[in-house]
Design an enzyme around this catalytic site. Structure first.
Site, short mmCIF file in Angstrom:
data_model
loop_
_atom_site.label_atom_id
_atom_site.label_comp_id
_atom_site.label_asym_id
_atom_site.label_seq_id
_atom_site.Cartn_x
_atom_site.Cartn_y
_atom_site.Cartn_z
N ASP A 1 1.33 39.25 78.18
CA ASP A 1 1.18 40.00 79.43
C ASP A 1 1.24 41.48 79.08
O ASP A 1 1.55 41.84 77.94
CB ASP A 1 2.30 39.63 80.42
CG ASP A 1 3.68 39.86 79.80
OD1 ASP A 1 4.25 38.90 79.28
OD2 ASP A 1 4.16 41.01 79.80
N GLU B 1 7.44 27.94 73.11
CA GLU B 1 6.94 28.71 71.98
C GLU B 1 7.02 27.92 70.66
O GLU B 1 6.39 28.29 69.68
CB GLU B 1 7.75 30.01 71.83
CG GLU B 1 7.52 30.96 72.99
CD GLU B 1 8.51 32.12 73.00
OE1 GLU B 1 8.10 33.24 73.28
OE2 GLU B 1 9.72 31.89 72.76
#
Ligand code: ADE
Length: 249
Positions: free
Chosen positions: A214, A17
């Site tokens: 997701d 990230e």
């Protein structure tokens, strides 16, 4: 560092990230504390410290406490991915938390479910000015990402409740239960509300910016892996850099 200048902290849970951001940020100094590396830099007109918190609420709380006690941090930006819960919160969208809650906090019957014992509330609010800035900047960055073909469909920016717990939510049954208990939750992740609690205790403004990787359902682990590797890191860099460029010194 001038004592009056307080650093902006940039925190993410996982190396994927933050990798693009760490490559873009000019290196200055690295400090090791409690098994973490804190990267110090002057970037976009700010004194910045970037760090990987690791995954989960305790890791996030430890990292945030170190930032606030040892690195003269005056504002905290958390960036990373989350599972989408709210209707219309799709993979590729960005959720900016205006409040955060620990969905696995339950000291009932001593305290109502979700309430933080001692604080008398279940939700902690992010800094309103930071949230407004991030929402505006993320909208502009997403438009560009879409135009550049990084994302298939037009992504959206949402503002609202983000919930955190020490659980990767990867079944449709679990996400349905969370939706039932907390109908206004937009996204679920594993660190934000812990960082919020530490920032609240120290009176330091913060914002949590999450890209949806997701839908926290039975396909979550597949979507998550692909999204984090292909998109999340570049996203974090683009949003955080644009926020720093606009953030008052
Ligand atoms: N971070 C990204 N996706 C997540 C999920 N489904 N559950 C918890 N944390 C997440």
């Amino acid at each position: 560092m001038n004592q009056a200048v307080r650093r902006v902290a940039i925190v993410a849970a996982m190396p994927e990230e933050l990798s693009a951001l760490l490559q873009a940020m000019p290196p200055d100094k690295q400090v090791q504390r409690a098994g973490r590396t804190f990267w110090l830099s002057q970037w976009c007109g700010h004194e910045v410290v970037a760090v990987l918190s690791r995954i989960g609420k305790v890791a996030a709380a430890t990292t945030t406490t170190l930032l606030l006690t040892e690195f003269a941090v005056g504002r905290v930006l958390f960036t990373g991915v989350a599972g989408g819960l709210g209707e219309g919160v799709r993979v590729g969208d960005v959720v900016v938390a205006d409040a955060l809650l620990q969905h696995d906090m339950d000291a009932s019957p001593l305290f109502p479910r979700f309430e933080l014992p001692g604080l008398g509330v279940d939700r902690l609010r992010a800094d309103a000015d930071l949230v407004a800035l991030v929402v505006q900047v993320a909208g502009e960055v997403l438009d560009k990402a879409h135009l550049h073909g990084l994302l298939q469909s037009a992504p959206r920016v949402h503002q609202g409740l983000v919930i955190s717990g020490d659980l990767f939510v990867d079944t449709t049954a679990e996400s349905a239960a969370l939706r039932l208990a907390l109908p206004d939750a937009l996204a679920v992740e594993m660190e934000g509300a812990a960082l919020a609690q530490v920032c609240h205790d120290f009176g330091v403004p913060f914002a949590v910016i999450r890209t949806i990787s997701d839908r926290a359902d039975d396909a979550a682990h597949v979507d998550f892996q692909r999204f984090v590797l292909e998109v999340a890191s570049r996203y974090s860099l683009a949003v955080v850099k644009a926020v720093l460029e606009r953030l008052p010194r």
